[in-house]
Write a protein that holds these residues in place. Sequence first.
Motif, PDB file in Angstrom:
ATOM      1  N   VAL A 135      40.972  42.251  36.823  1.00 26.41           N
ATOM      2  CA  VAL A 135      40.047  41.137  37.068  1.00 26.41           C
ATOM      3  C   VAL A 135      40.703  40.083  37.948  1.00 26.41           C
ATOM      4  O   VAL A 135      40.015  39.255  38.553  1.00 26.41           O
ATOM      5  CB  VAL A 135      39.550  40.495  35.753  1.00 26.41           C
ATOM      6  N   TYR A 136      42.034  40.095  38.055  1.00 26.96           N
ATOM      7  CA  TYR A 136      42.743  39.150  38.918  1.00 26.96           C
ATOM      8  C   TYR A 136      42.814  39.636  40.366  1.00 26.96           C
ATOM      9  O   TYR A 136      43.371  38.937  41.222  1.00 26.96           O
ATOM     10  CB  TYR A 136      44.150  38.904  38.382  1.00 26.96           C
ATOM     11  N   GLY A 137      42.247  40.821  40.612  1.00 30.94           N
ATOM     12  CA  GLY A 137      42.283  41.362  41.960  1.00 30.94           C
ATOM     13  C   GLY A 137      43.708  41.531  42.448  1.00 30.94           C
ATOM     14  O   GLY A 137      44.639  41.751  41.665  1.00 30.94           O
ATOM     15  N   ASP A 138      43.886  41.418  43.772  1.00 33.05           N
ATOM     16  CA  ASP A 138      45.238  41.543  44.314  1.00 33.05           C
ATOM     17  C   ASP A 138      45.906  40.181  44.492  1.00 33.05           C
ATOM     18  O   ASP A 138      46.947  40.067  45.150  1.00 33.05           O
ATOM     19  CB  ASP A 138      45.238  42.322  45.629  1.00 33.05           C
ATOM     20  N   ALA A 139      45.335  39.137  43.873  1.00 34.39           N
ATOM     21  CA  ALA A 139      45.933  37.801  43.959  1.00 34.39           C
ATOM     22  C   ALA A 139      47.380  37.750  43.456  1.00 34.39           C
ATOM     23  O   ALA A 139      48.182  36.971  43.994  1.00 34.39           O
ATOM     24  CB  ALA A 139      45.072  36.789  43.213  1.00 34.39           C
ATOM     25  N   PRO A 140      47.753  38.534  42.429  1.00 29.76           N
ATOM     26  CA  PRO A 140      49.175  38.521  42.040  1.00 29.76           C
ATOM     27  C   PRO A 140      50.123  38.883  43.173  1.00 29.76           C
ATOM     28  O   PRO A 140      51.303  38.497  43.134  1.00 29.76           O
ATOM     29  CB  PRO A 140      49.235  39.559  40.907  1.00 29.76           C
ATOM     30  N   ASN A 141      49.621  39.592  44.198  1.00 25.64           N
ATOM     31  CA  ASN A 141      50.480  39.965  45.320  1.00 25.64           C
ATOM     32  C   ASN A 141      50.811  38.778  46.226  1.00 25.64           C
ATOM     33  O   ASN A 141      51.664  38.904  47.111  1.00 25.64           O
ATOM     34  CB  ASN A 141      49.817  41.066  46.154  1.00 25.64           C
ATOM     35  N   LYS A 173      40.881  40.734  46.604  1.00 27.46           N
ATOM     36  CA  LYS A 173      40.324  42.089  46.627  1.00 27.46           C
ATOM     37  C   LYS A 173      40.567  42.743  45.276  1.00 27.46           C
ATOM     38  O   LYS A 173      41.703  42.960  44.870  1.00 27.46           O
ATOM     39  CB  LYS A 173      40.965  42.925  47.735  1.00 27.46           C
ATOM     40  N   HIS A 174      39.479  43.084  44.585  1.00 32.29           N
ATOM     41  CA  HIS A 174      39.587  43.590  43.225  1.00 32.29           C
ATOM     42  C   HIS A 174      39.549  45.114  43.136  1.00 32.29           C
ATOM     43  O   HIS A 174      39.923  45.671  42.114  1.00 32.29           O
ATOM     44  CB  HIS A 174      38.425  43.057  42.371  1.00 32.29           C
ATOM     45  N   SER A 175      39.037  45.780  44.125  1.00 34.04           N
ATOM     46  CA  SER A 175      38.558  47.159  44.091  1.00 34.04           C
ATOM     47  C   SER A 175      37.190  47.141  43.414  1.00 34.04           C
ATOM     48  O   SER A 175      36.844  46.200  42.682  1.00 34.04           O
ATOM     49  CB  SER A 175      39.504  48.125  43.369  1.00 34.04           C
ATOM     50  N   VAL A 176      36.391  48.142  43.674  1.00 29.89           N
ATOM     51  CA  VAL A 176      35.063  48.227  43.063  1.00 29.89           C
ATOM     52  C   VAL A 176      35.193  48.248  41.536  1.00 29.89           C
ATOM     53  O   VAL A 176      34.421  47.609  40.809  1.00 29.89           O
ATOM     54  CB  VAL A 176      34.309  49.474  43.569  1.00 29.89           C
ATOM     55  N   PHE A 177      36.203  48.976  41.047  1.00 33.14           N
ATOM     56  CA  PHE A 177      36.466  49.016  39.610  1.00 33.14           C
ATOM     57  C   PHE A 177      36.780  47.626  39.062  1.00 33.14           C
ATOM     58  O   PHE A 177      36.218  47.195  38.052  1.00 33.14           O
ATOM     59  CB  PHE A 177      37.649  49.960  39.333  1.00 33.14           C
ATOM     60  N   GLY A 178      37.677  46.908  39.724  1.00 35.40           N
ATOM     61  CA  GLY A 178      38.034  45.577  39.262  1.00 35.40           C
ATOM     62  C   GLY A 178      36.852  44.633  39.240  1.00 35.40           C
ATOM     63  O   GLY A 178      36.719  43.798  38.333  1.00 35.40           O
ATOM     64  N   ALA A 179      35.961  44.779  40.230  1.00 33.77           N
ATOM     65  CA  ALA A 179      34.786  43.913  40.294  1.00 33.77           C
ATOM     66  C   ALA A 179      33.796  44.219  39.172  1.00 33.77           C
ATOM     67  O   ALA A 179      33.209  43.309  38.576  1.00 33.77           O
ATOM     68  CB  ALA A 179      34.103  44.060  41.648  1.00 33.77           C
ATOM     69  N   SER A 180      33.599  45.491  38.866  1.00 30.82           N
ATOM     70  CA  SER A 180      32.670  45.841  37.785  1.00 30.82           C
ATOM     71  C   SER A 180      33.220  45.391  36.431  1.00 30.82           C
ATOM     72  O   SER A 180      32.475  44.908  35.577  1.00 30.82           O
ATOM     73  CB  SER A 180      32.389  47.351  37.774  1.00 30.82           C
ATOM     74  N   LYS A 181      34.525  45.515  36.250  1.00 29.15           N
ATOM     75  CA  LYS A 181      35.134  45.059  35.006  1.00 29.15           C
ATOM     76  C   LYS A 181      35.110  43.525  34.899  1.00 29.15           C
ATOM     77  O   LYS A 181      34.944  42.970  33.806  1.00 29.15           O
ATOM     78  CB  LYS A 181      36.573  45.574  34.892  1.00 29.15           C
TER      79      LYS A 181
END
Length: 348
Positions: A135-141, A173-181
């Motif tokens: 759910v945090y997407g790629d923000a940790p990067n 950017k979450h990925s489609v999976f990350g966005a649905s979750k």
Amino acid sequence: MKILVTGSSGLIGSEVVNYFAQRNHDVIGIDNNMRADFFGPDGDTRWNQKRLESSYINFTHFEIDIRNRNQVLQFIENQKPDVIVHTAAQPSHDLAAKRPFDDFDVNALGTFNLLESCRQFCLESPFIHLSTNKVYGDAPNTIQLKELETRWDFNDDNFINGISENFTIDQSKHSVFGASKLSADIMVQEYGRYFGMYTACLRGGCLTGPNHSGVELHGFLSYLIKTNLNGKLYKVFGYQGKQVRDNIHSYDVATFIDYFIQNPRKGEVYNIGGGKENSISILEAFKLVSSISGKEMKYEYLNQNREGDHICYYSDLTKIKEHFPMWKITKDIPTVFKEIIENWDKRK
């Protein structure tokens, strides 16, 4: 208590069934083996369903599809569970991009169907949702990192304990999976805050354990260990194989769920993982599994990382330990590896 577990044949779901059935609660599970549809024969979880049915007379399996709204509404109305533990999901980044309708229907709409059914027919029942750190997407990067010999790590004192629940979920950017979750995660929070329901989102790191049907698209440690035991080739996707995850045994997730049920809260979010102490990189995992199995790890390196993948992620457990000080991690990384190896050997 009557405890409903969705995705009851999966890794976390089956562990929750084990945990509460052994404590003499009535456990009802719903699972339609979508993992076999998503991942083929290697993802099939019927073996786990049969294991649970043969082990516990106080466990009952129901073949329910959480995407079917009327079926879910009727089921919850009839059963009126005292607790709902929602672990069912489409769990793969890569598969979500190929099957976005299925991914959203399971992860977002399926969760909504369960939430609204709970609100209508068992409003006071705690609703625990297995969310994800994606759910945090790629923000940790975007956090400053340092490259060590076998892993990446945070190079910012604000993240010395890892990622906390206050970390941004936006503009990444979450990925489609990350966005649905994330859609499901926000709705679970909202039902807690708006309707006053006892809800929790557990944003898992790498959830693992011996009853995982690990496949390449999902199940990091389980699949890595299975690949080693079978002498197969493991593919490393980018970041020099130094990407880091914190790993938590499914049993430790189940114990936290028990603590939450005993003292439920409304609209809460918790990062639940192994924390910094139970973090490991792919390269470190290769070394550890080989030391236990006695088999060389065969792998190939692909310079392209997965879309939206984290370079380094481990959970800051400060909040969860403040709210539930009796809860703790009981299984370290070597123990997790040994249990998974033993279970794969049995399942052969």
